[in-house]
Design a protein around this motif. Structure first.
Motif, PDB file in Angstrom:
ATOM      1  N   TRP A  23     -14.762  -1.024  -5.269  1.00 19.69           N
ATOM      2  CA  TRP A  23     -13.599  -1.784  -5.721  1.00 19.69           C
ATOM      3  C   TRP A  23     -13.976  -2.710  -6.867  1.00 19.69           C
ATOM      4  CZ3 TRP A  23     -12.377  -6.962  -6.099  1.00 19.69           C
ATOM      5  CH2 TRP A  23     -11.030  -7.277  -6.303  1.00 19.69           C
TER       6      TRP A  23
ATOM      7  N   THR B 244      -5.048  -5.742  -3.835  1.00 21.84           N
ATOM      8  CA  THR B 244      -5.888  -4.859  -3.014  1.00 21.84           C
ATOM      9  C   THR B 244      -7.177  -5.523  -2.539  1.00 21.84           C
ATOM     10  OG1 THR B 244      -6.854  -3.895  -5.035  1.00 21.84           O
ATOM     11  CG2 THR B 244      -4.986  -2.737  -4.049  1.00 21.84           C
TER      12      THR B 244
ATOM     13  N   ASN C   6      -3.659   2.357   4.075  1.00 18.96           N
ATOM     14  CA  ASN C   6      -3.550   2.166   2.629  1.00 18.96           C
ATOM     15  C   ASN C   6      -4.686   2.930   1.955  1.00 18.96           C
ATOM     16  OD1 ASN C   6      -5.927   0.363   2.645  1.00 18.96           O
ATOM     17  ND2 ASN C   6      -4.539  -1.113   3.595  1.00 18.96           N
TER      18      ASN C   6
ATOM     19  N   GLY D 258       0.788  -1.228   0.000  1.00 19.84           N
ATOM     20  CA  GLY D 258       0.000   0.000   0.000  1.00 19.84           C
ATOM     21  C   GLY D 258       0.819   1.277   0.000  1.00 19.84           C
TER      22      GLY D 258
ATOM     23  N   GLU E 226      -7.122  -5.991   1.034  1.00 21.65           N
ATOM     24  CA  GLU E 226      -7.167  -4.778   1.860  1.00 21.65           C
ATOM     25  C   GLU E 226      -8.598  -4.332   2.146  1.00 21.65           C
ATOM     26  OE1 GLU E 226      -3.042  -2.757   0.074  1.00 21.65           O
ATOM     27  OE2 GLU E 226      -5.007  -1.940  -0.451  1.00 21.65           O
TER      28      GLU E 226
ATOM     29  N   THR F   7      -7.184   1.903   0.158  1.00 21.10           N
ATOM     30  CA  THR F   7      -8.505   1.293   0.331  1.00 21.10           C
ATOM     31  C   THR F   7      -9.134   1.720   1.649  1.00 21.10           C
ATOM     32  OG1 THR F   7      -7.752  -0.629  -0.937  1.00 21.10           O
ATOM     33  CG2 THR F   7      -9.761  -0.887   0.350  1.00 21.10           C
TER      34      THR F   7
END
Length: 350
Positions: free
Chosen positions: A319, A108, A176, A98, A111, A178
């Motif tokens: 996402w 990701t 990070n 990240g 995450e 996300t």
């Protein structure tokens, strides 16, 4: 007498020659530099990187020596660690995916909110996932292992966090990209920074909340800078960061096949599980440090966790859409990540 003296001198000369030969044989054939961001007392340095380097040296009969440089001693900043190993500035590095947003998009999925589980199971899951799905993202390095830490908690300076509404307006360290989106969706003001910067940021009031696993609380003395800790219990925790442990390609390729096998035998899913277990174990040590400090530890009740999940569902939805727009089969990747986590959780509970 002369004959005895001559014999003694000959024996002494042989001993010296044998000693020199043994000393020469003990010299490593390959010495590699391993660079990372955390201080020597950290769990990662003490319980993962040092034992790993020692094991490689032992299994190579001393032919491979790994010198470890903690706390960015070789220069640069944590987000540069992956490029340092890619370019051959160092031979091996350990870092967080990240720290370079957009570089490892397929990772990701791990995450996302409430994907995290115990570090051992998820570490094994993400390593298998990386081997099967991420070869293109690691084409410039030799991947040793991916792993995660134990599910993270919230560590706040002055204000206790007992509900999702308590985060409104607070300055929160985002681990990070996300989770930055997640905390912003909960009304927080997010500040992204690598782990080593957090003690200073907390002491100066740059952030109100450090989002971290307990595992790094003790070595960074976070428990001395905050008063409250909020845990998110359950089969799946709030979040985890992804880590990359990688080796420069030319450094790996420079090894003869028998020494490449030593590296290979200390890589992959088994290594990921070893790292994850070390992180799970040390989580308890960090938590105890907070208790000994006299801080408040609060576990969100199930009803409140449900509220967090509902409010953060948009992160996974966004996402899925963004990854699909970027050309990935995002639903397949999400399903695979979940299936692998479930697989290793079940295996590790046996």
């Amino acid at each position: 007498m002369k004959l005895k003296t001559t014999i003694k001198r000959s024996i002494a000369a042989c001993v010296l020659l044998l000693g020199a030969a043994n000393a020469s044989a003990a010299e490593p054939e390959f010495t590699f530099k391993l660079h990372h961001m955390l201080p020597p007392p950290s769990n990662a340095h003490t319980n993962f990187l040092v034992p790993w380097a020692d094991k490689v040296m032992k299994e190579s009969d001393g032919r491979i020596k790994i010198d470890i440089y903690p706390s960015m001693q070789l220069g640069g900043k944590p987000p540069q660690l992956f490029d340092q190993v890619r370019k051959g500035i160092v031979d091996i590095s350990w870092t967080v995916t990240g720290y370079t947003p957009g570089r490892f998009p397929k990772s990701t999925v791990f995450e996302l909110p409430f994907m995290a589980a115990d570090a051992k199971s998820v570490s094994m899951a993400i390593q298998e996932y990386a081997e099967q799905e991420m070869a293109d993202e690691f084409k410039d390095v030799h991947l040793l292992a991916m792993h995660v830490h134990s599910p993270g908690s919230l560590h706040s300076r002055d204000k206790a966090i007992h509900t999702v509404a308590d985060l409104d307006g607070m300055k929160v360290r985002a681990p990070n990209k996300t989770m930055a989106a997640a905390f912003e969706g909960l009304g927080a003001n997010t500040v992204f920074m690598p782990v080593p910067q957090m003690p200073s940021a907390l002491s100066k009031g740059v952030i109100d909340v450090a989002v971290l696993p307990f595992e790094v609380v003790k070595p960074l003395k976070i428990h001395q800078l905050v008063k409250h800790h909020t845990e998110i219990p359950g089969k799946r925790g709030l979040y985890a960061n992804n880590f990359i442990f990688s080796m420069n390609k030319k450094a790996y390729d420079s090894l003869p096949p028998d020494l490449q096998k030593v590296i290979d035998d200390n890589s992959g899913v088994e290594l990921a599980g070893f790292i994850g277990e070390a992180f799970d174990t040390y989580e308890k040590t960090g938590r105890q440090a907070a208790i000994d400090q006299g801080n408040e530890l609060y576990q969100l009740p199930e009803s409140e966790i449900t509220a967090w999940k509902e409010k953060l569902a948009f992160v996974t939805e966004d996402w899925l859409k963004q990854m699909k727009d970027d050309g990935y089969d995002s639903q397949r990747l999400l399903d695979k990540a979940n299936a692998l986590i479930d697989k290793y959780q079940a295996a590790n509970q046996q």
